[in-house]
Design a protein around this motif. Structure first.
Motif, PDB file in Angstrom:
ATOM      1  N   THR A 137       6.948   4.061   9.528  1.00 55.75           N
ATOM      2  CA  THR A 137       5.904   4.307  10.511  1.00 55.75           C
ATOM      3  C   THR A 137       4.971   3.111  10.490  1.00 55.75           C
ATOM      4  O   THR A 137       4.816   2.452   9.463  1.00 55.75           O
ATOM      5  CB  THR A 137       5.128   5.598  10.201  1.00 55.75           C
ATOM      6  OG1 THR A 137       4.576   5.521   8.883  1.00 55.75           O
ATOM      7  CG2 THR A 137       6.030   6.812  10.308  1.00 55.75           C
ATOM      8  N   GLY A 170      -0.385   7.201   9.449  1.00 55.52           N
ATOM      9  CA  GLY A 170      -0.782   7.090   8.049  1.00 55.52           C
ATOM     10  C   GLY A 170       0.124   7.898   7.147  1.00 55.52           C
ATOM     11  O   GLY A 170      -0.011   7.861   5.940  1.00 55.52           O
ATOM     12  N   GLY A 171       1.052   8.633   7.737  1.00 58.92           N
ATOM     13  CA  GLY A 171       1.973   9.449   6.964  1.00 58.92           C
ATOM     14  C   GLY A 171       3.360   8.844   6.949  1.00 58.92           C
ATOM     15  O   GLY A 171       3.793   8.218   7.918  1.00 58.92           O
ATOM     16  N   SER A 172       4.031   9.020   5.840  1.00 58.52           N
ATOM     17  CA  SER A 172       5.409   8.544   5.720  1.00 58.52           C
ATOM     18  C   SER A 172       6.332   9.398   6.574  1.00 58.52           C
ATOM     19  O   SER A 172       6.067  10.580   6.793  1.00 58.52           O
ATOM     20  CB  SER A 172       5.865   8.630   4.266  1.00 58.52           C
ATOM     21  OG  SER A 172       5.056   7.819   3.447  1.00 58.52           O
ATOM     22  N   ALA A 221       6.598  12.310  11.625  1.00 59.98           N
ATOM     23  CA  ALA A 221       5.458  11.872  10.820  1.00 59.98           C
ATOM     24  C   ALA A 221       4.182  12.340  11.489  1.00 59.98           C
ATOM     25  O   ALA A 221       4.155  12.573  12.704  1.00 59.98           O
ATOM     26  CB  ALA A 221       5.455  10.356  10.688  1.00 59.98           C
ATOM     27  N   LYS A 245      -2.571   9.645  12.968  1.00 65.07           N
ATOM     28  CA  LYS A 245      -4.009   9.839  12.803  1.00 65.07           C
ATOM     29  C   LYS A 245      -4.660  10.468  14.030  1.00 65.07           C
ATOM     30  O   LYS A 245      -5.809  10.878  13.975  1.00 65.07           O
ATOM     31  CB  LYS A 245      -4.688   8.508  12.463  1.00 65.07           C
ATOM     32  CG  LYS A 245      -4.406   8.088  11.019  1.00 65.07           C
ATOM     33  CD  LYS A 245      -4.817   6.683  10.698  1.00 65.07           C
ATOM     34  CE  LYS A 245      -6.251   6.373  10.826  1.00 65.07           C
ATOM     35  NZ  LYS A 245      -6.561   4.968  10.450  1.00 65.07           N
ATOM     36  N   TRP A 270       0.830  -1.197   0.000  1.00 64.96           N
ATOM     37  CA  TRP A 270       0.000   0.000   0.000  1.00 64.96           C
ATOM     38  C   TRP A 270       0.865   1.247   0.000  1.00 64.96           C
ATOM     39  O   TRP A 270       0.355   2.355  -0.100  1.00 64.96           O
ATOM     40  CB  TRP A 270      -0.938   0.001   1.210  1.00 64.96           C
ATOM     41  CG  TRP A 270      -1.915  -1.110   1.096  1.00 64.96           C
ATOM     42  CD1 TRP A 270      -1.890  -2.289   1.782  1.00 64.96           C
ATOM     43  CD2 TRP A 270      -3.008  -1.200   0.204  1.00 64.96           C
ATOM     44  NE1 TRP A 270      -2.909  -3.101   1.375  1.00 64.96           N
ATOM     45  CE2 TRP A 270      -3.613  -2.452   0.391  1.00 64.96           C
ATOM     46  CE3 TRP A 270      -3.533  -0.355  -0.760  1.00 64.96           C
ATOM     47  CZ2 TRP A 270      -4.725  -2.876  -0.318  1.00 64.96           C
ATOM     48  CZ3 TRP A 270      -4.645  -0.775  -1.467  1.00 64.96           C
ATOM     49  CH2 TRP A 270      -5.224  -2.004  -1.245  1.00 64.96           C
ATOM     50  N   ASP A 271       2.152   1.059   0.125  1.00 66.31           N
ATOM     51  CA  ASP A 271       3.073   2.184   0.109  1.00 66.31           C
ATOM     52  C   ASP A 271       3.765   2.257  -1.238  1.00 66.31           C
ATOM     53  O   ASP A 271       3.687   1.342  -2.042  1.00 66.31           O
ATOM     54  CB  ASP A 271       4.109   2.025   1.218  1.00 66.31           C
ATOM     55  CG  ASP A 271       4.934   0.743   1.083  1.00 66.31           C
ATOM     56  OD1 ASP A 271       4.598  -0.113   0.241  1.00 66.31           O
ATOM     57  OD2 ASP A 271       5.905   0.591   1.820  1.00 66.31           O
ATOM     58  N   TRP A 322       1.980   0.822   6.020  1.00 65.66           N
ATOM     59  CA  TRP A 322       1.242   1.183   4.813  1.00 65.66           C
ATOM     60  C   TRP A 322       1.571   2.575   4.314  1.00 65.66           C
ATOM     61  O   TRP A 322       0.962   3.070   3.379  1.00 65.66           O
ATOM     62  CB  TRP A 322      -0.257   0.980   4.996  1.00 65.66           C
ATOM     63  CG  TRP A 322      -0.885   1.583   6.217  1.00 65.66           C
ATOM     64  CD1 TRP A 322      -0.864   1.069   7.487  1.00 65.66           C
ATOM     65  CD2 TRP A 322      -1.636   2.786   6.284  1.00 65.66           C
ATOM     66  NE1 TRP A 322      -1.561   1.891   8.331  1.00 65.66           N
ATOM     67  CE2 TRP A 322      -2.054   2.955   7.624  1.00 65.66           C
ATOM     68  CE3 TRP A 322      -2.009   3.746   5.355  1.00 65.66           C
ATOM     69  CZ2 TRP A 322      -2.814   4.021   8.054  1.00 65.66           C
ATOM     70  CZ3 TRP A 322      -2.770   4.819   5.778  1.00 65.66           C
ATOM     71  CH2 TRP A 322      -3.169   4.941   7.120  1.00 65.66           C
ATOM     72  N   SER A 323       2.556   3.211   4.926  1.00 63.34           N
ATOM     73  CA  SER A 323       3.092   4.443   4.367  1.00 63.34           C
ATOM     74  C   SER A 323       4.505   4.149   3.872  1.00 63.34           C
ATOM     75  O   SER A 323       5.107   3.149   4.245  1.00 63.34           O
ATOM     76  CB  SER A 323       3.092   5.555   5.425  1.00 63.34           C
ATOM     77  OG  SER A 323       3.885   5.189   6.530  1.00 63.34           O
ATOM     78  N   SER A 324       5.008   4.994   3.021  1.00 66.86           N
ATOM     79  CA  SER A 324       6.291   4.719   2.378  1.00 66.86           C
ATOM     80  C   SER A 324       7.467   4.906   3.333  1.00 66.86           C
ATOM     81  O   SER A 324       7.478   5.843   4.133  1.00 66.86           O
ATOM     82  CB  SER A 324       6.475   5.644   1.170  1.00 66.86           C
ATOM     83  OG  SER A 324       5.441   5.406   0.247  1.00 66.86           O
TER      84      SER A 324
END
Length: 160
Positions: free
Chosen positions: A88, A129-131, A149, A152, A21-22, A75-77
């Motif tokens: 993260t 949710g942020g890289s 980062a 949420k 997802w990343d 799921w973040s890069s």
């Protein structure tokens, strides 16, 4: 271009589809890809896989939660600086997981350091949710590398 050789892994008695997802990180001759699932359905064991950029062969895996548990999805890069890779993580069902964290890894995916959201700042869905972002800050006249980062929970977390 080499094809990444990602295998389906058996999780909880069934083969779980793990998805990227990343966006992958291409760094120092390797490709790093997070392990996650779509909206936690089914929730899988989170981690980061390292592949050879030249051959596509899997090289190392960092698991963000112990064997036999699920969660702590990435799921973040990922991001890289120097010889370190930063990720993260999402929810961590196990108290021994690296969920809700910013994790510093070696290029070969050994865990070097971790910062976890304090319990007082956690809410029902405190995934990152942020890289991770990497920058330098002048603190007390000293240039200091920073990683941070947005979580949420609405708090952007820098760490030196």
């Amino acid at each position: 271009m080499a094809r990444l050789q990602r295998n389906r892994r058996k999780q909880g008695g069934h083969c779980a589809e793990m998805a990227a997802w990343d966006s992958p990180l291409v760094y120092a001759g390797n490709i790093y890809v997070g392990i996650s699932s779509q909206c936690d359905k089914p929730l899988v064991r989170g981690g980061l896989e390292e592949f050879s950029q030249a051959t596509g062969a899997a090289e190392n895996t960092y698991w963000s939660t112990p064997a036999g548990t699920v969660g702590a999805s990435i799921w973040s890069s990922p991001a890289a600086s120097g010889t370190s890779v930063f990720v993260t993580t999402g929810n961590g069902a196990s108290s021994s997981s690296d969920g809700f964290s910013i994790v510093k890894l070696s290029a070969s995916l050994s865990k070097l350091d971790i910062w976890t959201v304090p319990a007082a700042e956690c809410d029902a869905d405190s995934d990152f949710g942020g890289s991770p972002g990497i920058w330098s800050a002048n603190i007390g006249g000293v240039s200091t590398k920073m990683v941070g980062a947005c979580n949420k929970n609405g708090i952007s977390t820098p760490s030196g």
